[in-house]
Design a protein around this motif. Structure first.
Motif, PDB file in Angstrom:
ATOM      1  N   UNK A 267       0.663  -1.110  -0.188  1.00  0.00           N
ATOM      2  CA  UNK A 267      -0.566   0.119  -0.165  1.00  0.00           C
ATOM      3  C   UNK A 267       0.982   1.651  -0.030  1.00  0.00           C
ATOM      4  N   UNK A 268       2.254   1.203  -0.062  1.00  0.00           N
ATOM      5  CA  UNK A 268       2.737   2.361   0.390  1.00  0.00           C
ATOM      6  C   UNK A 268       3.983   2.365  -0.964  1.00  0.00           C
ATOM      7  N   UNK A 269       3.252   1.269  -1.813  1.00  0.00           N
ATOM      8  CA  UNK A 269       4.174   1.424  -3.211  1.00  0.00           C
ATOM      9  C   UNK A 269       3.019   1.850  -4.399  1.00  0.00           C
ATOM     10  N   UNK A 270       4.209   2.962  -4.332  1.00  0.00           N
ATOM     11  CA  UNK A 270       3.025   4.725  -5.197  1.00  0.00           C
ATOM     12  C   UNK A 270       2.554   3.251  -7.017  1.00  0.00           C
ATOM     13  N   UNK A 271       4.189   2.615  -7.144  1.00  0.00           N
ATOM     14  CA  UNK A 271       3.631   1.998  -9.001  1.00  0.00           C
ATOM     15  C   UNK A 271       2.847   0.012  -8.430  1.00  0.00           C
ATOM     16  N   UNK A 272       2.687   0.725  -7.159  1.00  0.00           N
ATOM     17  CA  UNK A 272       1.818  -0.667  -7.436  1.00  0.00           C
ATOM     18  C   UNK A 272       0.267  -0.908  -6.909  1.00  0.00           C
ATOM     19  N   UNK A 273      -0.658  -0.936  -7.393  1.00  0.00           N
ATOM     20  CA  UNK A 273      -2.300  -1.270  -6.835  1.00  0.00           C
ATOM     21  C   UNK A 273      -2.558  -2.538  -7.092  1.00  0.00           C
ATOM     22  N   UNK A 274      -2.625  -2.759  -5.418  1.00  0.00           N
ATOM     23  CA  UNK A 274      -4.419  -3.640  -5.452  1.00  0.00           C
ATOM     24  C   UNK A 274      -5.879  -3.273  -5.962  1.00  0.00           C
ATOM     25  N   UNK A 275      -6.253  -3.940  -7.019  1.00  0.00           N
ATOM     26  CA  UNK A 275      -6.853  -3.849  -7.204  1.00  0.00           C
ATOM     27  C   UNK A 275      -8.573  -4.456  -7.087  1.00  0.00           C
ATOM     28  N   UNK A 276      -9.851  -4.148  -6.188  1.00  0.00           N
ATOM     29  CA  UNK A 276     -11.067  -5.112  -5.834  1.00  0.00           C
ATOM     30  C   UNK A 276     -11.977  -4.728  -6.503  1.00  0.00           C
ATOM     31  N   UNK A 277     -12.722  -5.401  -7.043  1.00  0.00           N
ATOM     32  CA  UNK A 277     -14.438  -5.440  -7.480  1.00  0.00           C
ATOM     33  C   UNK A 277     -15.305  -5.529  -6.206  1.00  0.00           C
ATOM     34  N   UNK A 278     -16.015  -4.555  -5.857  1.00  0.00           N
ATOM     35  CA  UNK A 278     -16.603  -4.943  -4.912  1.00  0.00           C
ATOM     36  C   UNK A 278     -18.562  -4.694  -5.177  1.00  0.00           C
ATOM     37  N   UNK A 279     -19.132  -5.871  -5.178  1.00  0.00           N
ATOM     38  CA  UNK A 279     -20.998  -6.241  -5.218  1.00  0.00           C
ATOM     39  C   UNK A 279     -21.705  -5.855  -4.123  1.00  0.00           C
ATOM     40  N   UNK A 280     -22.361  -4.845  -3.709  1.00  0.00           N
ATOM     41  CA  UNK A 280     -22.881  -5.332  -2.291  1.00  0.00           C
ATOM     42  C   UNK A 280     -22.590  -5.091  -1.303  1.00  0.00           C
TER      43      UNK A 280
END
Length: 149
Positions: A46-59
């Motif tokens: 989470x502190x790495x500006x070049x890395x993103x964990x994406x999530x799909x969220x439903x309800x």
């Protein structure tokens, strides 16, 4: 459904999804063990500006995830490139467009970062994953090798 960057409170749900990749073992109660090493790794991510964990969220439920990493580069006029890893969709939601939405967001973010390419690997035994990559516009343009340490 929304696609967004993951936050720390999503970690348990992400780890549950990653069990499908064989990366996180459930405890006897069925929950995922969150070790101090896992928490330290999440903090680095989470502190790495070049890395993103994406999530799909439903309800309010996390039903898919992937890890997007943008990598600095010295070729192609120093344009970065990106890699997608650890992509998984909850079994109950597969083949409903969740993976497509996650990967489209990853591609959009790679384009915004100025990347000249994006790579994603599918294990050779996963024909469905291979078909998905091809359907999403990826080509089987290289042969990959791994050496586990």
């Amino acid at each position: 459904m929304i696609i967004r960057a993951a936050v720390r409170s999503d970690l348990g749900a992400i780890l549950r999804l990653l069990r499908d990749l064989g990366e996180a073992a459930p405890t006897q109660s069925g929950t995922v063990r969150m070790s101090s090493a896992t928490v330290r790794a999440w903090t680095r991510i989470e502190n790495d500006p070049e890395r993103t964990v994406l999530v799909a969220e439903r309800r309010g439920q996390i039903i898919g995830t992937l890890d997007l990493i943008v990598i600095a580069n010295l070729t192609h006029d120093a344009q970065p490139w990106a890699v997608v890893d650890n992509m998984v969709v909850d079994a109950a939601y597969r083949r409903t467009g969740i993976g497509r939405a996650l990967l489209e967001e990853a591609v959009n973010r790679a384009v915004q970062a100025g990347c000249y390419k994006i790579e994603m690997l599918a294990h050779e035994s996963q024909s469905i994953a291979r078909e998905f990559c091809l359907a999403m516009g990826f080509s089987a343009s290289a042969e990959g090798f791994r050496r586990y340490l």
